[in-house]
Design a protein around this motif. Sequence first.
Motif, PDB file in Angstrom:
ATOM      1  N   ASP A 161       0.914  -1.030   0.058  1.00 41.96           N
ATOM      2  CA  ASP A 161      -0.144  -0.045  -0.009  1.00 41.96           C
ATOM      3  C   ASP A 161       1.070   1.336   0.061  1.00 41.96           C
ATOM      4  N   ALA A 162       2.040   1.278   0.716  1.00 42.18           N
ATOM      5  CA  ALA A 162       2.828   2.490   0.836  1.00 42.18           C
ATOM      6  C   ALA A 162       3.454   2.857  -0.667  1.00 42.18           C
ATOM      7  N   GLN A 163       3.559   1.957  -1.496  1.00 46.75           N
ATOM      8  CA  GLN A 163       4.098   1.959  -2.695  1.00 46.75           C
ATOM      9  C   GLN A 163       3.124   2.957  -3.594  1.00 46.75           C
ATOM     10  N   MET A 164       1.775   2.990  -2.904  1.00 44.67           N
ATOM     11  CA  MET A 164       0.576   3.781  -4.059  1.00 44.67           C
ATOM     12  C   MET A 164       0.480   4.952  -3.448  1.00 44.67           C
ATOM     13  N   ALA A 189     -11.658   4.750  -0.461  1.00 48.34           N
ATOM     14  CA  ALA A 189     -11.267   4.977  -2.038  1.00 48.34           C
ATOM     15  C   ALA A 189      -9.791   5.447  -1.878  1.00 48.34           C
ATOM     16  N   SER A 190      -9.050   5.086  -0.966  1.00 47.53           N
ATOM     17  CA  SER A 190      -7.501   5.459  -0.894  1.00 47.53           C
ATOM     18  C   SER A 190      -7.028   4.869  -2.266  1.00 47.53           C
ATOM     19  N   ALA A 191      -5.639   5.196  -2.455  1.00 49.14           N
ATOM     20  CA  ALA A 191      -4.946   4.690  -3.450  1.00 49.14           C
ATOM     21  C   ALA A 191      -4.610   3.468  -3.559  1.00 49.14           C
ATOM     22  N   SER A 192      -4.496   2.601  -2.270  1.00 53.55           N
ATOM     23  CA  SER A 192      -4.323   1.262  -2.268  1.00 53.55           C
ATOM     24  C   SER A 192      -5.441   0.603  -2.337  1.00 53.55           C
ATOM     25  N   SER A 193      -6.631   1.218  -2.720  1.00 54.15           N
ATOM     26  CA  SER A 193      -7.791   0.478  -3.136  1.00 54.15           C
ATOM     27  C   SER A 193      -7.875   0.187  -4.734  1.00 54.15           C
ATOM     28  N   GLY A 194      -6.904   0.919  -5.321  1.00 55.04           N
ATOM     29  CA  GLY A 194      -6.821   0.861  -6.782  1.00 55.04           C
ATOM     30  C   GLY A 194      -6.240  -0.311  -7.294  1.00 55.04           C
ATOM     31  N   ARG A 195      -6.602  -1.472  -6.687  1.00 58.90           N
ATOM     32  CA  ARG A 195      -6.280  -2.763  -7.396  1.00 58.90           C
ATOM     33  C   ARG A 195      -7.290  -3.515  -8.114  1.00 58.90           C
ATOM     34  N   LEU A 196      -6.842  -4.297  -9.034  1.00 54.56           N
ATOM     35  CA  LEU A 196      -7.755  -4.892  -9.578  1.00 54.56           C
ATOM     36  C   LEU A 196      -8.453  -6.136  -8.664  1.00 54.56           C
ATOM     37  N   ASN A 197      -9.891  -6.321  -8.785  1.00 53.78           N
ATOM     38  CA  ASN A 197     -10.676  -7.227  -8.191  1.00 53.78           C
ATOM     39  C   ASN A 197     -10.498  -7.022  -6.457  1.00 53.78           C
ATOM     40  N   PHE A 198     -10.298  -5.802  -6.111  1.00 52.33           N
ATOM     41  CA  PHE A 198     -10.332  -5.482  -4.611  1.00 52.33           C
ATOM     42  C   PHE A 198     -11.582  -5.031  -4.069  1.00 52.33           C
ATOM     43  N   PHE A 226      -4.502  11.288 -11.269  1.00 52.33           N
ATOM     44  CA  PHE A 226      -3.484  10.204 -11.431  1.00 52.33           C
ATOM     45  C   PHE A 226      -3.540   9.055 -10.335  1.00 52.33           C
ATOM     46  N   LEU A 227      -3.352   7.795 -10.430  1.00 50.33           N
ATOM     47  CA  LEU A 227      -2.979   6.800  -9.599  1.00 50.33           C
ATOM     48  C   LEU A 227      -1.447   6.358  -9.750  1.00 50.33           C
ATOM     49  N   GLN A 228      -0.717   6.343  -8.993  1.00 54.94           N
ATOM     50  CA  GLN A 228       0.895   6.221  -9.241  1.00 54.94           C
ATOM     51  C   GLN A 228       1.251   5.082  -8.396  1.00 54.94           C
ATOM     52  N   VAL A 229       2.070   4.426  -8.997  1.00 54.89           N
ATOM     53  CA  VAL A 229       2.623   2.955  -8.002  1.00 54.89           C
ATOM     54  C   VAL A 229       4.094   3.111  -8.437  1.00 54.89           C
TER      55      VAL A 229
END
Length: 82
Positions: A24-27, A38-47, A62-65
């Motif tokens: 999560d800290a990488q997002m 709705a945090s950035a770490s929620s931007g995962r496929l099938n989450f 943007f959503l950054q990884v």
Amino acid sequence: MKACFFLNSDEFPPLGMEKELVFDAQMSASSTSDPVKASASSGRLNFNNAWCSATFNEEPLFLQVDLNEMHIITAVSVSRTN
């Protein structure tokens, strides 16, 4: 909407977004409409949740990884939530 691209999985293995090998800290994201759901770490496929920006007209949006090392991104899979 769901976009899927299939490549030779041995040659181009997934980087770990869906399986949470990317922490999560990488997002990060330009903003979020809800820090919990709705945090950035929620931007995962099938989450369970999905990332959503605070507004739809902000720029840049943007959503950054941070992958911690150089990778060649050959495909991206996205889905939307209602």
